[in-house]
Write a protein that holds these residues in place. Structure first.
Motif, PDB file in Angstrom:
ATOM      1  N   ALA A  45       0.833  -1.207   0.000  1.00  0.00           N
ATOM      2  CA  ALA A  45       0.000   0.000   0.000  1.00  0.00           C
ATOM      3  C   ALA A  45       0.864   1.252   0.000  1.00  0.00           C
ATOM      4  CB  ALA A  45      -0.934  -0.012   1.207  1.00  0.00           C
ATOM      5  N   GLY A  46       2.036   1.175   0.671  1.00  0.00           N
ATOM      6  CA  GLY A  46       2.937   2.323   0.671  1.00  0.00           C
ATOM      7  C   GLY A  46       3.404   2.684  -0.727  1.00  0.00           C
ATOM      8  N   LEU A  47       3.636   1.680  -1.582  1.00  0.00           N
ATOM      9  CA  LEU A  47       3.999   1.964  -2.964  1.00  0.00           C
ATOM     10  C   LEU A  47       2.900   2.733  -3.682  1.00  0.00           C
ATOM     11  CD1 LEU A  47       5.662  -1.346  -4.226  1.00  0.00           C
ATOM     12  CD2 LEU A  47       6.754   0.876  -3.959  1.00  0.00           C
ATOM     13  N   LEU A  48       1.661   2.318  -3.449  1.00  0.00           N
ATOM     14  CA  LEU A  48       0.534   2.978  -4.120  1.00  0.00           C
ATOM     15  C   LEU A  48       0.328   4.396  -3.608  1.00  0.00           C
ATOM     16  CD1 LEU A  48      -2.010  -0.010  -4.104  1.00  0.00           C
ATOM     17  CD2 LEU A  48      -0.520   0.735  -5.974  1.00  0.00           C
ATOM     18  N   VAL A  49       0.538   4.594  -2.305  1.00  0.00           N
ATOM     19  CA  VAL A  49       0.316   5.922  -1.727  1.00  0.00           C
ATOM     20  C   VAL A  49       1.394   6.903  -2.169  1.00  0.00           C
ATOM     21  CG1 VAL A  49       0.229   7.203   0.446  1.00  0.00           C
ATOM     22  CG2 VAL A  49      -0.959   5.011   0.251  1.00  0.00           C
ATOM     23  N   ARG A  50       2.640   6.443  -2.205  1.00  0.00           N
ATOM     24  CA  ARG A  50       3.750   7.340  -2.519  1.00  0.00           C
ATOM     25  C   ARG A  50       4.062   7.415  -4.015  1.00  0.00           C
ATOM     26  NH1 ARG A  50       7.042   8.512   1.785  1.00  0.00           N
ATOM     27  NH2 ARG A  50       7.983   9.943   0.289  1.00  0.00           N
ATOM     28  N   ALA A  51       3.320   6.713  -4.826  1.00  0.00           N
ATOM     29  CA  ALA A  51       3.589   6.722  -6.266  1.00  0.00           C
ATOM     30  C   ALA A  51       3.318   8.109  -6.863  1.00  0.00           C
ATOM     31  CB  ALA A  51       2.731   5.678  -6.972  1.00  0.00           C
ATOM     32  N   PRO A  52       4.154   8.560  -7.766  1.00  0.00           N
ATOM     33  CA  PRO A  52       3.930   9.859  -8.418  1.00  0.00           C
ATOM     34  C   PRO A  52       2.901   9.738  -9.537  1.00  0.00           C
ATOM     35  CG  PRO A  52       5.964   8.887  -9.223  1.00  0.00           C
ATOM     36  CD  PRO A  52       5.425   7.945  -8.185  1.00  0.00           C
ATOM     37  N   TRP A  53       1.645   9.609  -9.167  1.00  0.00           N
ATOM     38  CA  TRP A  53       0.594   9.354 -10.155  1.00  0.00           C
ATOM     39  C   TRP A  53       0.492  10.437 -11.227  1.00  0.00           C
ATOM     40  CZ3 TRP A  53      -0.877   4.589 -10.210  1.00  0.00           C
ATOM     41  CH2 TRP A  53      -0.899   3.847  -9.027  1.00  0.00           C
ATOM     42  N   PRO A  54       0.613  11.735 -10.897  1.00  0.00           N
ATOM     43  CA  PRO A  54       0.479  12.745 -11.979  1.00  0.00           C
ATOM     44  C   PRO A  54       1.531  12.610 -13.075  1.00  0.00           C
ATOM     45  CG  PRO A  54       0.245  13.755  -9.815  1.00  0.00           C
ATOM     46  CD  PRO A  54       0.729  12.364  -9.575  1.00  0.00           C
ATOM     47  N   THR A  55       2.733  12.154 -12.723  1.00  0.00           N
ATOM     48  CA  THR A  55       3.813  12.044 -13.717  1.00  0.00           C
ATOM     49  C   THR A  55       4.149  10.589 -14.036  1.00  0.00           C
ATOM     50  OG1 THR A  55       5.500  12.133 -11.965  1.00  0.00           O
ATOM     51  CG2 THR A  55       4.794  14.226 -12.951  1.00  0.00           C
ATOM     52  N   LEU A  56       3.232   9.670 -13.711  1.00  0.00           N
ATOM     53  CA  LEU A  56       3.530   8.250 -13.873  1.00  0.00           C
ATOM     54  C   LEU A  56       3.808   7.888 -15.331  1.00  0.00           C
ATOM     55  CD1 LEU A  56       3.692   5.468 -12.495  1.00  0.00           C
ATOM     56  CD2 LEU A  56       1.257   5.191 -12.979  1.00  0.00           C
ATOM     57  N   LEU A  57       2.936   8.316 -16.231  1.00  0.00           N
ATOM     58  CA  LEU A  57       3.107   7.966 -17.639  1.00  0.00           C
ATOM     59  C   LEU A  57       4.378   8.577 -18.214  1.00  0.00           C
ATOM     60  CD1 LEU A  57      -0.572   8.258 -18.948  1.00  0.00           C
ATOM     61  CD2 LEU A  57       0.697   6.205 -18.302  1.00  0.00           C
ATOM     62  N   GLU A  58       4.703   9.795 -17.784  1.00  0.00           N
ATOM     63  CA  GLU A  58       5.919  10.424 -18.276  1.00  0.00           C
ATOM     64  C   GLU A  58       7.158   9.651 -17.838  1.00  0.00           C
ATOM     65  OE1 GLU A  58       6.008  14.435 -17.019  1.00  0.00           O
ATOM     66  OE2 GLU A  58       4.081  14.975 -17.944  1.00  0.00           O
ATOM     67  N   ARG A  59       7.149   9.199 -16.597  1.00  0.00           N
ATOM     68  CA  ARG A  59       8.313   8.455 -16.096  1.00  0.00           C
ATOM     69  C   ARG A  59       8.401   7.073 -16.750  1.00  0.00           C
ATOM     70  NH1 ARG A  59      11.052  10.623 -12.054  1.00  0.00           N
ATOM     71  NH2 ARG A  59      10.179  12.432 -10.975  1.00  0.00           N
TER      72      ARG A  59
END
Length: 280
Positions: A45-59
């Motif tokens: 769950a920590g991975l999901l919470v701290r994931a950079p969702w706004p820039t996920l596709l760019e990364r």
């Protein structure tokens, strides 16, 4: 025969008592069970919470990420093919042929499951390295060098992943009904024809499940790969190695790569849930 009337109340009492026992929650077991579940789920769950969702596709579209992902998919697939070519016959040998030392051979086959991957990488270096027992002969005779190459990644992944395939296929072979094979043999079919047209279709679900688990294990291999093949971008840097490197310099990129590996693991378990998760 219908049970007599005096026995009916007694049976009903027993059934009611059993239902009552199963209905009561033993908190002495529930509390540590919940803690164990939290221990396993919270890091994910920590991975999901701290994931950079706004820039996920760019990364995910960054060249180094795509490079590591492409290399991981290619090497894991090739390693799985190697495991199928070598592991299925090995599983058949262990399941169908009685020979002296079969238990020892089966134990040796499963050693990579419990062996620390780094130790496996060291062992591969001692055997297939430039000065290894076989590696020096390969280099002197054929000019083949495996360490710190993409082929070395495939070798390391196959070494740690093959036991998953062998165990799955051997279990399927032992569970298969041998009467079909015996019937084909009595009709004059050779052992190869029996294996190809009778045995393989019978154990196909086990082979598929073992291959999928083998591929997933190869995709996530780290210790043996970095020890035997090194960490060179574009050549030997697979996704687990890229996660390790990015964690020191760019944590968000490490999280993105970890999410990809997590998604692959969830997909694998979901596809095999009827065989592994829901098995009695």
């Amino acid at each position: 025969m219908t049970p007599s009337a005096p026995h009916r109340p007694r049976r009903e009492q027993l059934r009611g008592g059993a239902a009552g026992i199963s209905g009561r929650l033993p908190w002495v077991l529930v509390v540590p069970a919940v803690l164990g579940l939290a221990f396993l789920v919270l890091p994910l769950a920590g991975l999901l919470v701290r994931a950079p969702w706004p820039t996920l596709l760019e990364r995910l579209a960054e060249p180094q990420v795509l490079q590591a992902l492409r290399l991981s998919l290619v090497t894991a697939t090739i390693a799985t093919v190697v495991c199928l070519l070598l592991g299925v016959p090995l599983a058949w040998l262990l399941a169908r042929v009685s020979f002296p030392g079969r238990r020892l051979v089966r134990a040796l086959v499963t050693v990579p499951l419990v062996l620390p991957p780094v130790v496996g990488g060291v062992a591969l270096l001692l055997v297939l390295g430039r000065r290894g027992l076989i590696g020096q002969w390969l280099e002197a005779t054929f000019g083949i060098t495996l360490p710190f190459t993409t082929a070395g990644v495939v070798v390391a992944e196959a070494f740690v992943a093959m036991p998953f395939l062998v165990i799955s296929v051997e279990g399927a072979l032992r569970a298969a009904d041998q009467r079909f094979e015996e019937a084909a043999a009595t009709l004059g079919a050779s052992r190869w024809i029996v294996f190809r047209r009778v045995t393989l279709p019978l154990i196909a679900p086990g082979v598929v499940a073992g291959a999928v688990l083998c591929w997933a294990r190869a995709l996530g291999e780290f210790g043996a790969t970095i020890t035997f093949a090194g960490n060179f971008p574009g050549t030997t840097q697979t996704m687990p190695l890229a996660v390790y490197l990015a964690l020191e310099t760019e944590p968000e990129a490490a999280i993105v790569l970890s999410l990809v590996l997590l998604a692959v693991s969830v997909i694998i378990l979901s596809s095999l849930r009827d065989r592994w998760v829901n098995s009695p």
